[in-house]
Write an enzyme that holds these catalytic residues in place. Structure first.
Site, mmCIF file in Angstrom:
data_model
loop_
_atom_site.group_PDB
_atom_site.id
_atom_site.type_symbol
_atom_site.label_atom_id
_atom_site.label_comp_id
_atom_site.label_asym_id
_atom_site.label_seq_id
_atom_site.Cartn_x
_atom_site.Cartn_y
_atom_site.Cartn_z
ATOM 1 N N ASN A 101 0.887 -0.949 -0.116
ATOM 2 C CA ASN A 101 -0.042 0.177 0.137
ATOM 3 C C ASN A 101 0.951 1.266 0.071
ATOM 4 O OD1 ASN A 101 -0.340 -1.317 2.714
ATOM 5 N ND2 ASN A 101 -0.868 0.747 3.314
ATOM 6 N N ASP A 102 0.623 2.115 0.994
ATOM 7 C CA ASP A 102 1.362 3.580 0.910
ATOM 8 C C ASP A 102 2.716 3.209 0.299
ATOM 9 O OD1 ASP A 102 -1.029 4.037 2.182
ATOM 10 O OD2 ASP A 102 0.089 4.747 4.061
ATOM 11 N N GLN A 128 4.550 0.207 1.977
ATOM 12 C CA GLN A 128 4.107 -0.459 3.234
ATOM 13 C C GLN A 128 4.024 -1.780 2.398
ATOM 14 O OE1 GLN A 128 2.377 0.369 6.211
ATOM 15 N NE2 GLN A 128 4.384 1.159 6.067
ATOM 16 N N ARG A 146 -0.196 9.512 12.882
ATOM 17 C CA ARG A 146 0.825 8.524 12.154
ATOM 18 C C ARG A 146 1.157 9.382 10.809
ATOM 19 N NH1 ARG A 146 -4.317 6.251 12.362
ATOM 20 N NH2 ARG A 146 -5.255 6.067 10.003
ATOM 21 N N ASP A 147 1.943 8.623 10.003
ATOM 22 C CA ASP A 147 2.608 9.141 8.745
ATOM 23 C C ASP A 147 3.439 10.270 8.717
ATOM 24 O OD1 ASP A 147 1.104 6.891 8.196
ATOM 25 O OD2 ASP A 147 -0.766 8.051 7.469
ATOM 26 N N GLU A 160 -4.676 10.980 6.595
ATOM 27 C CA GLU A 160 -3.485 10.108 6.379
ATOM 28 C C GLU A 160 -2.549 10.725 5.590
ATOM 29 O OE1 GLU A 160 -4.789 5.718 7.390
ATOM 30 O OE2 GLU A 160 -4.753 6.087 5.251
ATOM 31 N N TRP A 175 -8.804 1.587 -0.836
ATOM 32 C CA TRP A 175 -9.089 0.848 0.257
ATOM 33 C C TRP A 175 -10.572 -0.027 0.167
ATOM 34 C CZ3 TRP A 175 -5.569 -1.577 2.774
ATOM 35 C CH2 TRP A 175 -4.219 -0.766 3.237
#
Lengths: 561, 561
Positions: free
Chosen positions: A56-57, A74, A181-182, A234, A324
Site C-alpha cells: 500500500n502506501d 508498506q 501517524r505518517d 492520512e 481501500w
C-alpha cells in the site's frame, strides 16, 4: 515505549539492535530481495508493483545523493492483503525500471507494525548519525502496536538506504495517541530546521513539528478541519513546488499541503486532496478554504513526493494506485499472488487557472519518453477520423497515447477525442474521452473479471479551455491500470480495471472537431520493464547482492543483509 | 435594465405590466395548469415531476400563511430539455400530493429567462406591496438575458402565490455581471432585515445583502472559495435550523449555508455542499473549512429550503433529483415527454457527530406516513434471513422500506442489510446495502434502459456507529428514482435509474448480524399520488379554476389567470 532487548522465543526470532528486537516473518527473505514473477496478465509492465503479496502506501521516497531514486512502501510480505507492515524497497535510475531491493525496515515483533513515513538525506549530519559521510539517510515513520499506540520513530542508513539501524531513543514523538501517524519531513532552509507534517487521523488535524536534528521535535502549529474530512486524514505531505509562469518567465514557488482521506471519498473510499499555500517555517496558511481533489479516478491515494528534488524544479510524486474499498479482493491476489501498484511517476507544479478557482496542481507523467518503444500509429492531421491498432504483439501490453487539438479559438471549441481499448477475443473494453474545452470521462465498466459493490464504473472531470489554442488528452494503459491526463495534467484520472482477456486493440477517434483546428494522434508501445529483468524461469530476482545495488557504493558494515 | 413597455409583434405577444412586457410561448396554457399524463413507466408517483417538458431548480419554496406548501420550479414549457425558463408552480397540503398550478412567472421576451430565486411571505408589508393583507408574497429571482446580464428582480403576489405582478423598478440589483444569480432571501428577526444570499457563480463568491424592504439591497459581506468550487457556485441557501440535542433537551439552532456546484462534482456534474456556521445579520462564519457533501448519490442538486418554517423546527427541503451531465438525455423525455423530478421532501437538522468531523446535516423523509398504503412485509425479528415480495400489483409501483438493527454494542457491529429491487421479467435490478457500523452502497448499473458516459453505476458513503445500539437503512423506490437514508438520514443517497421493465420484486436480507442484535424490516406500498388526480383519459389537469386553488382564497384582481 522502550522495548525489551530480549530475543523472544518461538516465532519471534530477533537481533539486538539498539534497544529493540526485530521480527523476521518465517519464509521471508532477509538477505536478498523478494523474488517476483511479473508475467501475470494483470501485472503492470511500466508501473511498480511488489514482487509478491501486498503493497500500500508509498514511504520514504527520495532521490539519493548519487541521483538514484528510492521508493519504500508498506509491504505485507506474507499475504496478498493488508497487514504485517514492513518497508519494502526498490530503486531506479529513471523511475520506470525498478530494481527490487531487500526489505529495508522490519518490525519489532509480530504484532507491531512499521507504518508509513518518509526519508531524508542528512548531508550536514544534523542528526549526528553520519560523522564521516555526506550520504546519510534518516527515515521517520510510525510504529503501530496492534490496536495500541502509534508513535514516531527514527531509523538511519549509512549505506545509502539499503539497511537501517534503529535509533536507540525511539520513539522520538509519543503523544499517547492510537491515531497519530505518517510523518513526512522536509528541510526548511530559511529557518535551518527540519519540518514534519503528521496526521492526528481521527481528529482531522495535521500537526506541524520542527527539529534541528530530526530527533528532538517541537510541535509548532496545527492545520485542521480543511477540505474533505471523511473518517480519517492520512499521509500528509508538504512540499514546495514551482508555480508555472505564463507571463514573466520567473519561477516562483509555493507550498502545497497534500492530505489523503480514507474512508469517505465522494467516489467512495480513498482519495487525495491538496491545499496550495504559504509556509513560514512554523505555520502553513492555505490560499483559501477550497477543497481540491488530486485525481478524478478512484485508484490514486497516499501520494508521496520525492525528497531531494530542488524546490524550484517540478516536484515528482507517485501514488498508491488502489482503493481501500476493494484493494484486498482484486483478482491479482488469487491469480498472481500480489496486490497493489504505484501510479506512474508524475511531475507536479502549480498552475493558476482562475476558472477552476485559482491554483491547480498539474500532474503529468514523468519523462515517459524513457520507456517508449515502437511507434504504433502517428497521424499529424487526423481530421474527424480515427486510428486503430492491434497491439496484441506488443510484449508489454502497455501503451502510451496522446491526442492533441491545436488551432482552437473560443469559437471552435467543439468535438470529442475518444479512446477505446478492447479485447478482440472477449469484446471487453475500457473507454474514455474528452469533450474539447470541457469534460473528460472514463468507463471501466466493460472489463468483466471483477465485480464488487465499490468498483465504480464511470468517472469524469471538468476542465476549462485556457485560451492557448489547444486541448489534449494523453495516457498510459498498462494491463490492469489506466492513467489519463488532460491538457498536460490539469486533470488526471487513475483507475485499475480487470478484464478476463487482455485488451489488445486500440481505437482513438476525433469527432466534430471544427474546421481550422488540427488533430494529431500517436500511439506508442511501452517497454516491458519487468520482463527484461526476468531470468530463464520468468522470475525477477531483484538485487541479489549482499550490499547496495550496482549503481551505489553500499557500505557493508551493517546488520541486515 | 428598464425594458420597453411596447408590445412586440410576431411571436411576442405581450401584456403591459409595470415597465415590462410578457412573452407567452405559443401553445403553452396561460389560464390554467399545464395538463400532464403521469402514467408513464418512469413517472414517479410519490415524487413531484412537471406535467410536461423540462424541470430543473427548485424556486420560491415556501409555506403560505394558510399552511399550504408551494413549490415553484425552473420550467421549460415547450421542450423536454433545459431552456426558456419560467417559474412553474404546484401546491400541496402534505408535500406529497401535489396540485399543478398555472405558470406563475413568465419571461419578458423569448430570449430573456426567468432564472432561479426564492419567495417570502411579507406579513408586515415591509415591501409596501400589501397595504391591506397579511398574506402578501414577494418573489426575488434572476432575470437572464440570453448570453447577457443577470440581474435580480422582484415580483409580488397578492393572491397567495398564484399570480405575480412585476415590480416597476426592476431590477433591484444590477452589478453588470453575466454570472450573478439565484437569490435566496430570509428574514433575520434580530436585525429586522431581510437577508439575501446570491452567487457570483464563476468567481466562487456568495454575496450577502440586506434590505429593510426587499427592494433596496445593500451588499454587506462575502463568503468565497470555500469547499468544492467546481466551475460554478449556484443556488445558495442560508437557513437557520435546529441542532439535535442529545444531552440537555434544549433546542439550539445554527445557521447552515448550502451551495450547489455544477459542473465539477467529484462524482461528475452536479452536487450540493453545506457549511454549518453562525450569522450575525451581516456576516456568515463557517465553523471550519471542511467540505461537507449533502447527498452521496448523483441526482441531488440545488436543494431549496421552504421559507415559512420556524427556525427552531426541523427545516424542510427538496432538491432537484437529476444531474446536468445527463438530464437532457434521460429516456423519460423521448418516451414520456418530461424530464426532471424533485427529491422527496426532507426534514433537515444538524447533528453533532465528531467521528464525521463535527456537524452533519441530517436529511430524512418528511412524514412518509402520509402516503403509506398497504403493508407488504413486516418482520420484527428477521434474524439472518430475508423477506421477499412481489409488488407488481402495487398501483404506484412505489415502496417505502426500512430495516433496523437494534441491540448493537461496540463488539457486535457486524453484518449487512442489503436490498434488491428487480424485474421478474427482465432480471434487471437496483441493489444496495449497508455494512452495520460503516459503509452504505448502491448500484444502479443493472437497470439497462439508459447508457451514458456519465451515468455512474455505483455509489457509497461512510457512516459511523454512534453508540446508541442501532443501525438502520430506509428508503423509497419510485419507478425511476431511489432515495436511501442511513441512520435516519446521517447519510442519504439519491439516484435515478432506468430499467427496460418495471422493477416489481423486492428482497431485503440480513446477513452476519451478531447474536444479541435484532433485525426488523418492513416494506410498504406507497400511494399513487398522481393517478388519484387523473381524469378518465389518464390526464392530470391540475388546478383548472381561474384563481387560487380550493384551499386558499385567491384574490382575483390580477392579470395572469
Amino acid at each position: 515505549m522502550l522495548l525489551s532487548s530480549l530475543v523472544l522465543p518461538g516465532l519471534l526470532s530477533g537481533i539486538v539492535l539498539g534497544q529493540t528486537t526485530t521480527y523476521f516473518a518465517p519464509g521471508v527473505p532477509r538477505a536478498t530481495a523478494i523474488p517476483g514473477n511479473y508475467d501475470g496478465q494483470y501485472r503492470p509492465r511500466a508501473h511498480f508493483s511488489p514482487p509478491q503479496n501486498f503493497m500500500n502506501d508509498p514511504n520514504g521516497f527520495h532521490r539519493d545523493t548519487d541521483g538514484l531514486w528510492h521508493i519504500y512502501y508498506q509491504l505485507n510480505p506474507v499475504e496478498p492483503v493488508a497487514g504485517n507492515q514492513h518497508w519494502g524497497h526498490a530503486t531506479s535510475e529513471d523511475l520506470y525500471h525498478w530494481t527490487n531491493q531487500k526489505i529495508a525496515i522490519w518490525p519489532f515483533n509480530s504484532t507491531t507494525y512499521v507504518y508509513s513515513g518518509s526519508a531524508v538525506n542528512d548531508p550536514n549530519n544534523t542528526s549526528g548519525f553520519f560523522p564521516d559521510q555526506d550520504n546519510g539517510l534518516v527515515a521517520l515513520y510510525t510504529i503501530a502496536a496492534s490496536g495500541g499506540l502509534q508513535t514516531q520513530n527514527v531509523a538511519y542508513s549509512r549505506d545509502g538506504g539499503y539497511t537501517f539501524e534503529t535509533y536507540a531513543d525511539n520513539p522520538v514523538i509519543n503523544v499517547g495517541s492510537t491515531q497519530f501517524r505518517d510523518p513526512q519531513v522536509t528541510w526548511h532552509a530559511p529557518t535551518e530546521n527540519w519540518v514534519m507534517v503528521i496526521a492526528y487521523s481521527q481528529e482531522f488535524v495535521i500537526e506541524f513539528y520542527t527539529s534541528p536534528n530530526l530527533l528532538n521535535w517541537t510541535a509548532v502549529s496545527n492545520f485542521s478541519h480543511y477540505g474533505l474530512l471523511g473518517l480519517q486524514y492520512e499521509c500528509p505531505n508538504m512540499v514546495e513546488m514551482p508555480v508555472e509562469s505564463t507571463s514573466n518567465g520567473t519561477s516562483e514557488t509555493m507550498y502545497l499541503l497534500y492530505i489523503s482521506i480514507n474512508p469517505g471519498a465522494p467516489l467512495g473510499g480513498s482519495v487525495g486532496q491538496y491545499f496550495p499555500g504559504t509556509f513560514n517555517g512554523t505555520h502553513f496558511e492555505a490560499v483559501d478554504s477550497a477543497f481540491r481533489i488530486a485525481d478524478f479516478g478512484k485508484d490514486n491515494y497516499a501520494t508521496q513526493f520525492f525528497s531531494g528534488v530542488p524546490n524550484n524544479e517540478r516536484q515528482i510524486s507517485m501514488a498508491w494506485a488502489s482503493n481501500w474499498q476493494y484493494t484486498s479482493v482484486v483478482p491479482t491476489g488469487d491469480s498472481e499472488g500480489w496486490r497493489g501498484q504505484m501510479s506512474l511517476p508524475r511531475y507536479n507544479f502549480l498552475r493558476e487557472v482562475p476558472q477552476l478557482g485559482g491554483w491547480v496542481m498539474v500532474s503529468e507523467p514523468y519523462n515517459i519518453q524513457a520507456i517508449l518503444s515502437e511507434e504504433l500509429r502517428f497521424r499529424d492531421d487526423l481530421g474527424n477520423n480515427s486510428v486503430f491498432a492491434d497491439y496484441s504483439s506488443v510484449p508489454s501490453g502497455a501503451l502510451y497515447f496522446e491526442a492533441n487539438v491545436t488551432g482552437l479559438t473560443d469559437e471552435t471549441l467543439a468535438g470529442t477525442l475518444n479512446f477505446t481499448f478492447s479485447s478482440a477475443v472477449s469484446g471487453e473494453y475500457v473507454s474514455g474521452g474528452t469533450f474539447v474545452g470541457t469534460d473528460t470521462w472514463m468507463d471501466r465498466g466493460h472489463a468483466d473479471a471483477f465485480e464488487n459493490p465499490y468498483f465504480t464504473d464511470k468517472f469524469s472531470a471538468t476542465g476549462v479551455y485556457g485560451g492557448q489554442g489547444r486541448w489534449s488528452i494523453s495516457g498510459v494503459i498498462d494491463r490492469s491500470i489506466i492513467e489519463v491526463f488532460v491538457n498536460g495534467g490539469e486533470q488526471s484520472m487513475t483507475n485499475t480495471f480487470y478484464a478476463n482477456q487482455p485488451l489488445d486493440t486500440v481505437r482513438i477517434a476525433a469527432n466534430g472537431i471544427a474546421e481550422g483546428a488540427t488533430v494529431s494522434v500517436g500511439v506508442w508501445a511501452l517497454e516491458d520493464t519487468w520482463a527484461m529483468q526476468a531470468n530463464a524461469n520468468g522470475t525477477v530476482l531483484g538485487n541479489t547482492t549482499t550490499s547496495g545495488n550496482s549503481t551505489t557504493s553500499g557500505n557493508s558494515t551493517f546488520l541486515f543483509r
